[in-house]
Design a protein around this motif. Structure first.
Motif, PDB file in Angstrom:
ATOM      1  N   ILE B  86       8.993 -62.585  83.297  1.00 15.32           N
ATOM      2  CA  ILE B  86       8.145 -61.418  83.187  1.00 15.32           C
ATOM      3  C   ILE B  86       7.817 -61.253  81.695  1.00 15.32           C
ATOM      4  CG2 ILE B  86       8.447 -58.673  83.062  1.00 15.32           C
ATOM      5  CD1 ILE B  86       9.137 -59.606  85.972  1.00 15.32           C
ATOM      6  N   LEU B  87       8.598 -61.795  80.711  1.00 15.59           N
ATOM      7  CA  LEU B  87       8.572 -61.631  79.456  1.00 15.59           C
ATOM      8  C   LEU B  87       7.598 -62.516  79.061  1.00 15.59           C
ATOM      9  CD1 LEU B  87      12.170 -61.247  77.993  1.00 15.59           C
ATOM     10  CD2 LEU B  87      10.198 -59.466  78.081  1.00 15.59           C
ATOM     11  N   GLU B  88       7.332 -63.787  79.728  1.00 13.47           N
ATOM     12  CA  GLU B  88       6.639 -64.742  79.388  1.00 13.47           C
ATOM     13  C   GLU B  88       5.080 -64.034  79.642  1.00 13.47           C
ATOM     14  OE1 GLU B  88       7.373 -68.209  81.524  1.00 13.47           O
ATOM     15  OE2 GLU B  88       9.342 -68.591  80.251  1.00 13.47           O
ATOM     16  N   ALA B  89       5.087 -63.412  80.908  1.00 10.83           N
ATOM     17  CA  ALA B  89       3.714 -62.889  81.106  1.00 10.83           C
ATOM     18  C   ALA B  89       3.189 -61.972  80.109  1.00 10.83           C
ATOM     19  CB  ALA B  89       3.835 -62.208  82.636  1.00 10.83           C
ATOM     20  N   ILE B  90       4.263 -60.987  79.639  1.00 10.56           N
ATOM     21  CA  ILE B  90       3.951 -60.046  78.571  1.00 10.56           C
ATOM     22  C   ILE B  90       3.407 -60.637  77.485  1.00 10.56           C
ATOM     23  CG2 ILE B  90       5.023 -58.492  77.039  1.00 10.56           C
ATOM     24  CD1 ILE B  90       6.610 -57.367  79.622  1.00 10.56           C
ATOM     25  N   GLU B  91       4.162 -61.761  76.995  1.00 11.31           N
ATOM     26  CA  GLU B  91       3.717 -62.489  75.797  1.00 11.31           C
ATOM     27  C   GLU B  91       2.375 -63.092  75.931  1.00 11.31           C
ATOM     28  OE1 GLU B  91       5.685 -66.094  74.702  1.00 11.31           O
ATOM     29  OE2 GLU B  91       4.835 -65.760  72.513  1.00 11.31           O
ATOM     30  N   LYS B  92       2.021 -63.646  77.090  1.00 11.64           N
ATOM     31  CA  LYS B  92       0.636 -64.240  77.355  1.00 11.64           C
ATOM     32  C   LYS B  92      -0.340 -63.238  77.093  1.00 11.64           C
ATOM     33  CE  LYS B  92       1.595 -68.356  79.926  1.00 11.64           C
ATOM     34  NZ  LYS B  92       1.848 -68.718  81.379  1.00 11.64           N
ATOM     35  N   LEU B  95       0.971 -58.326  74.674  1.00  8.20           N
ATOM     36  CA  LEU B  95       1.383 -57.283  74.737  1.00  8.20           C
ATOM     37  C   LEU B  95       2.589 -56.987  73.633  1.00  8.20           C
ATOM     38  CD1 LEU B  95       1.086 -56.558  78.519  1.00  8.20           C
ATOM     39  CD2 LEU B  95      -0.307 -55.608  76.605  1.00  8.20           C
ATOM     40  N   ASN B  96       2.616 -55.946  73.025  1.00  5.21           N
ATOM     41  CA  ASN B  96       3.935 -55.451  72.245  1.00  5.21           C
ATOM     42  C   ASN B  96       4.898 -54.440  72.950  1.00  5.21           C
ATOM     43  OD1 ASN B  96       5.460 -55.587  70.065  1.00  5.21           O
ATOM     44  ND2 ASN B  96       4.518 -54.154  69.017  1.00  5.21           N
ATOM     45  N   ILE B  97       6.233 -54.894  73.104  1.00  7.68           N
ATOM     46  CA  ILE B  97       6.849 -53.957  73.685  1.00  7.68           C
ATOM     47  C   ILE B  97       7.578 -53.057  72.705  1.00  7.68           C
ATOM     48  CG2 ILE B  97       9.050 -53.609  75.262  1.00  7.68           C
ATOM     49  CD1 ILE B  97       8.752 -56.669  75.785  1.00  7.68           C
ATOM     50  N   GLU B  98       7.518 -51.728  72.875  1.00  9.40           N
ATOM     51  CA  GLU B  98       8.009 -50.696  72.181  1.00  9.40           C
ATOM     52  C   GLU B  98       9.404 -50.671  72.378  1.00  9.40           C
ATOM     53  OE1 GLU B  98       6.394 -49.196  69.778  1.00  9.40           O
ATOM     54  OE2 GLU B  98       4.293 -49.470  70.458  1.00  9.40           O
ATOM     55  N   VAL B 114      11.992 -51.194  82.893  1.00 15.81           N
ATOM     56  CA  VAL B 114      10.970 -50.245  82.421  1.00 15.81           C
ATOM     57  C   VAL B 114      10.646 -50.530  81.085  1.00 15.81           C
ATOM     58  CG1 VAL B 114      10.701 -47.825  81.384  1.00 15.81           C
ATOM     59  CG2 VAL B 114      12.006 -48.122  83.462  1.00 15.81           C
ATOM     60  N   PHE B 115       9.211 -50.689  80.904  1.00 11.52           N
ATOM     61  CA  PHE B 115       8.886 -51.174  79.519  1.00 11.52           C
ATOM     62  C   PHE B 115       7.990 -49.955  78.941  1.00 11.52           C
ATOM     63  CE2 PHE B 115       9.431 -55.346  81.554  1.00 11.52           C
ATOM     64  CZ  PHE B 115      10.151 -55.925  80.723  1.00 11.52           C
ATOM     65  N   ARG B 116       8.069 -49.915  77.652  1.00 12.91           N
ATOM     66  CA  ARG B 116       7.005 -48.879  77.040  1.00 12.91           C
ATOM     67  C   ARG B 116       6.174 -49.542  76.247  1.00 12.91           C
ATOM     68  NH1 ARG B 116       4.085 -45.436  74.540  1.00 12.91           N
ATOM     69  NH2 ARG B 116       4.756 -43.945  73.554  1.00 12.91           N
ATOM     70  N   PHE B 117       4.804 -49.694  76.431  1.00 18.77           N
ATOM     71  CA  PHE B 117       3.811 -50.359  75.757  1.00 18.77           C
ATOM     72  C   PHE B 117       2.773 -49.232  74.930  1.00 18.77           C
ATOM     73  CE2 PHE B 117       4.545 -53.031  79.401  1.00 18.77           C
ATOM     74  CZ  PHE B 117       4.845 -54.290  78.763  1.00 18.77           C
ATOM     75  N   ASP B 118       2.096 -49.547  74.063  1.00 20.39           N
ATOM     76  CA  ASP B 118       1.019 -48.544  73.487  1.00 20.39           C
ATOM     77  C   ASP B 118       0.195 -48.025  74.559  1.00 20.39           C
ATOM     78  OD1 ASP B 118       1.972 -47.768  70.978  1.00 20.39           O
ATOM     79  OD2 ASP B 118       0.771 -49.161  69.861  1.00 20.39           O
ATOM     80  N   ASP B 119      -0.359 -49.221  75.395  1.00 20.03           N
ATOM     81  CA  ASP B 119      -1.094 -48.569  76.403  1.00 20.03           C
ATOM     82  C   ASP B 119      -0.870 -49.307  77.530  1.00 20.03           C
ATOM     83  OD1 ASP B 119      -3.635 -48.630  77.925  1.00 20.03           O
ATOM     84  OD2 ASP B 119      -4.894 -49.477  76.503  1.00 20.03           O
ATOM     85  N   ALA B 120      -0.189 -48.156  78.297  1.00 26.82           N
ATOM     86  CA  ALA B 120       0.521 -48.554  79.678  1.00 26.82           C
ATOM     87  C   ALA B 120      -0.460 -48.877  80.703  1.00 26.82           C
ATOM     88  CB  ALA B 120       1.251 -47.247  80.162  1.00 26.82           C
ATOM     89  N   ASN B 122      -3.614 -50.424  80.490  1.00 27.18           N
ATOM     90  CA  ASN B 122      -3.817 -51.959  80.265  1.00 27.18           C
ATOM     91  C   ASN B 122      -2.540 -52.954  80.479  1.00 27.18           C
ATOM     92  OD1 ASN B 122      -6.882 -52.089  79.741  1.00 27.18           O
ATOM     93  ND2 ASN B 122      -6.259 -51.358  77.572  1.00 27.18           N
ATOM     94  N   ALA B 123      -1.459 -52.650  80.010  1.00 27.32           N
ATOM     95  CA  ALA B 123      -0.489 -53.275  80.231  1.00 27.32           C
ATOM     96  C   ALA B 123      -0.043 -53.629  81.781  1.00 27.32           C
ATOM     97  CB  ALA B 123       0.841 -52.924  79.535  1.00 27.32           C
ATOM     98  N   SER B 124      -0.369 -52.599  82.457  1.00 29.19           N
ATOM     99  CA  SER B 124       0.031 -52.701  83.803  1.00 29.19           C
ATOM    100  C   SER B 124      -0.799 -53.595  84.530  1.00 29.19           C
ATOM    101  CB  SER B 124       0.187 -51.253  84.673  1.00 29.19           C
ATOM    102  OG  SER B 124      -0.926 -50.757  84.397  1.00 29.19           O
ATOM    103  N   LYS B 125      -2.116 -53.390  84.312  1.00 23.72           N
ATOM    104  CA  LYS B 125      -3.209 -54.289  84.895  1.00 23.72           C
ATOM    105  C   LYS B 125      -3.068 -55.696  84.525  1.00 23.72           C
ATOM    106  CE  LYS B 125      -7.135 -50.841  84.754  1.00 23.72           C
ATOM    107  NZ  LYS B 125      -7.919 -50.168  83.905  1.00 23.72           N
ATOM    108  N   ALA B 126      -2.613 -55.920  83.258  1.00 23.03           N
ATOM    109  CA  ALA B 126      -2.310 -57.377  82.979  1.00 23.03           C
ATOM    110  C   ALA B 126      -1.218 -58.045  83.548  1.00 23.03           C
ATOM    111  CB  ALA B 126      -2.004 -57.324  81.166  1.00 23.03           C
ATOM    112  N   LEU B 127      -0.099 -57.070  83.774  1.00 19.41           N
ATOM    113  CA  LEU B 127       1.124 -57.630  84.365  1.00 19.41           C
ATOM    114  C   LEU B 127       0.698 -57.859  86.054  1.00 19.41           C
ATOM    115  CD1 LEU B 127       3.846 -55.738  82.770  1.00 19.41           C
ATOM    116  CD2 LEU B 127       3.190 -57.909  82.410  1.00 19.41           C
ATOM    117  N   ALA B 128       0.028 -56.822  86.337  1.00 24.40           N
ATOM    118  CA  ALA B 128      -0.367 -57.139  87.927  1.00 24.40           C
ATOM    119  C   ALA B 128      -1.279 -58.273  88.116  1.00 24.40           C
ATOM    120  CB  ALA B 128      -1.072 -55.826  88.444  1.00 24.40           C
ATOM    121  N   ALA B 129      -2.041 -58.600  87.286  1.00 22.96           N
ATOM    122  CA  ALA B 129      -2.992 -59.925  87.175  1.00 22.96           C
ATOM    123  C   ALA B 129      -2.020 -61.033  87.140  1.00 22.96           C
ATOM    124  CB  ALA B 129      -3.894 -59.811  86.096  1.00 22.96           C
ATOM    125  N   ALA B 130      -1.021 -60.933  86.612  1.00 23.27           N
ATOM    126  CA  ALA B 130      -0.110 -62.062  86.397  1.00 23.27           C
ATOM    127  C   ALA B 130       1.043 -62.462  87.522  1.00 23.27           C
ATOM    128  CB  ALA B 130       0.887 -62.027  85.077  1.00 23.27           C
TER     129      ALA B 130
END
Lengths: 433, 139
Positions: B86-92, B95-98, B114-120, B122-130
């Motif tokens: 999961i974290l690899e996808a976030i890094e790719k 995204l910055n984890i708060e 549970v992850f807290r991002f600045d822009d939830a 966009n982050a969820s879209k990016a993760l879903a795409a991964a």
């Protein structure tokens, strides 16, 4: 010793005659040099010709702290800025600071007053004076410094803090006189004990302590711990700084140097003089100051004045210990703090509400601590710790800028600060004095 | 798709957490996960609940400072390297984890994170795409 016996031990009738002449000159001087004073005196229907003796002082309107604030920064100055040799700043009730200026003659006047105070405390020319008041805009450090120089003492300008170094230099340099706030004197005793200091090696014989209220119990504690004799010095920057009045060896009231700082005790509501010996608010007229002379300045300190000749030979009246304030000012580590300043500062920080509570406590070591509780309103709540901590840091910094004293800021939940009759209970003073 | 976390300011006094939980219980709100982030003088309670908006209303009525914070909850495969994936996808995705915290719910073998991002969003879209499984809690 008595530094200026010709004034300190004069026949009171002579001092009153001198004060009357000086008051007349003062009124002429402010009318000639300051439009604000000119208007104020004209509005009160006073002309210099109406001042023929010191008894006529009651014809003059009083001056209050707001008069200084409202004319920030230089409105009440009576000399051109090029003649202002030094400026000091203390806190005002809201927003603006209280600014005081000194000509070279004013600095000489201040030095003389502090020299009288040091002499009354038992200092002798040649003694080494350790000044552990803060140096800077606060008048404590430099005031004692100038007085020490004037008296021919050897001055060690330590400023406050660094107890270990204070103790070492006190021993190595044989400092006989210590000047600092009473709470710092106690704090040093506590630290010295922790450091395993051998109190029989103490060189201080005399302590000149002021800039904050303290009790006889505290005096006893300081004297017992350090084996010195502790004297109360009184002053306020508006008048000149420390050294407006000082105790003598009998420690029975503070002699006020009334040939230059003429005292009255007034009813705090009407500003009418109270009968002799009754408590009231102390008002002082600076009879000879140039840069920013003050006429009947209401100090807000509640005192009594004793005109009886003292066993020490001085005839200048004695201020009984300050028993309170007629406003909500508190004094923390020698610095004046008005609750309204906190409200004012908070209002300027985006997102904060002016709900706060002030807790003043004296730590076991003797130092005062100021804690400000601020409610975390919905508008600046964040789910991130870092954001809330940054907010607390901003509040801390803004309050430090406004109050000139460090505060601890604690964030609390909304509506948890006690509200009594609609207004918060703003100040809790837990110090035992 | 992102979901919401109930964030509540807690003063450093005994009984405050209990008070929040009582209020939510009375409001019929079910707490799925709880986490406290603490500093020296205060804490922030972070809850995943079934009815975030109702919970927020109940807390505000009781003068708490609180908000519904957008967060992203994802399923973490229960095997070595599951979280790393999961974290690899976030890094790719850059995204910055708060902050983040984990919890588990019944009838699932997988952990939830549970992850807290600045822009939830966009982050969820990016993760879903991964190809990461995003979870929604409650409504």
């Amino acid at each position: 010793m008595i530094w200026k016996p010709e004034f300190e031990c004069a026949d009171p009738a002579d001092i009153r005659t001198l004060a009357g002449k000086r008051l007349r000159s003062l009124v002429e001087y402010v009318c000639a040099n300051n439009p604000i004073y000119r208007k104020k005196l004209a509005d009160a229907g006073v002309t210099p010709e109406k001042i023929n003796s010191i008894a006529d002082i009651v014809r003059l309107p009083v001056t209050v702290k707001d008069d200084l604030r409202d004319t920030y920064p230089f409105g009440l100055f009576c000399v051109p800025q090029k003649d202002v040799a030094e400026i000091h700043v203390s806190s005002g009730t809201t927003g603006n600071y209280t600014v005081v200026g000194y000509t070279k003659a004013d600095l000489a006047l201040w030095s003389d007053a502090v020299a009288r105070s040091l002499a009354a405390s038992g200092a002798n020319p040649g003694d080494r004076l350790q000044v552990a008041y803060g140096y800077g805009l606060f008048t404590g450090g430099l005031g004692l410094h100038y007085g020490g120089l004037e008296m021919g003492l050897s001055v060690l300008p330590m400023s406050s803090g660094q107890t270990q170094r204070q103790l070492k230099l006190m021993q190595d340099f044989n400092c006989r006189v210590l000047a600092c706030t009473p709470s710092y004197a106690l704090h040093m005793a506590e630290e010295a004990k922790e450091l395993g200091f051998d109190f029989s090696q103490t060189k201080w014989k005399i302590g000149v302590f002021g800039a904050e209220p303290w009790s006889n119990a505290m005096r006893q504690e300081i004297q017992d711990k350090w084996g010195l004799k502790a004297y109360d010095i009184y002053g306020l920057s508006e008048i000149s700084g420390p050294g407006v009045a000082n105790e003598c060896e009998y420690q029975d009231g503070l002699h006020i140097w009334w040939d230059v700082f003429y005292p009255e005790v007034l009813n705090p509501d009407t500003f009418e003089p109270v009968p002799e010996g009754e408590p009231g608010v102390l008002a002082i007229t600076t009879l000879t100051k140039q840069a920013i002379p003050l006429i009947r300045y209401v100090t807000r300190d509640v005192v009594t004045l004793n005109y009886a000749k003292c066993r020490c030979g001085r005839t200048c009246p004695r201020i009984g210990r300050v028993t309170g304030r007629t406003d909500d000012m508190i004094i923390v580590r020698g610095i004046n703090v008005f609750p309204s300043q906190i409200e004012h500062a908070l209002l300027k920080i985006e997102g904060t509400q002016p709900y706060y509570q002030l807790i003043v406590d004296r730590k076991a070591g003797g130092m005062d601590e100021l804690e400000v509780l601020v409610e975390v309103e919905q508008s600046f709540f964040s789910d991130k710790i870092s954001k809330l901590e940054a907010l607390a840091a901003t509040i801390r910094q803004k309050l430090h800028e406004a109050l000139l004293v460090h505060v601890k800021v604690t964030l609390v939940e909304p509506k948890t600060i006690e509200r009594s009759t609609g207004k918060s209970k703003r100040v809790i003073d837990r110090r035992k004095m | 798709m992102y979901t919401k976390q109930l964030s509540v300011f807690l003063g450093n006094k005994p009984g405050r957490l209990l008070e929040v939980c009582r209020l939510l219980g009375r409001a019929g709100v079910d707490i799925k996960a709880a986490n406290i982030a603490e500093s020296k003088d205060f804490g922030i309670l972070r809850l995943i609940v079934d009815k975030c908006d109702e919970a927020l209303a109940a807390l505000k009525a009781a003068s708490f400072s609180a908000e519904c914070t957008p967060i992203v909850a994802v399923e973490v495969p229960d095997r070595p390297g599951g979280l790393a994936q999961i974290l690899e996808a976030i890094e790719k995705a850059g995204l910055n984890i708060e902050y983040m915290y984990g919890f588990s719910i019944r009838h699932s073998d997988d952990a939830l994170m549970v992850f807290r991002f600045d822009d939830a969003e966009n982050a969820s879209k990016a993760l879903a795409a991964a190809g990461i499984c995003i979870v929604t809690c409650g409504k």
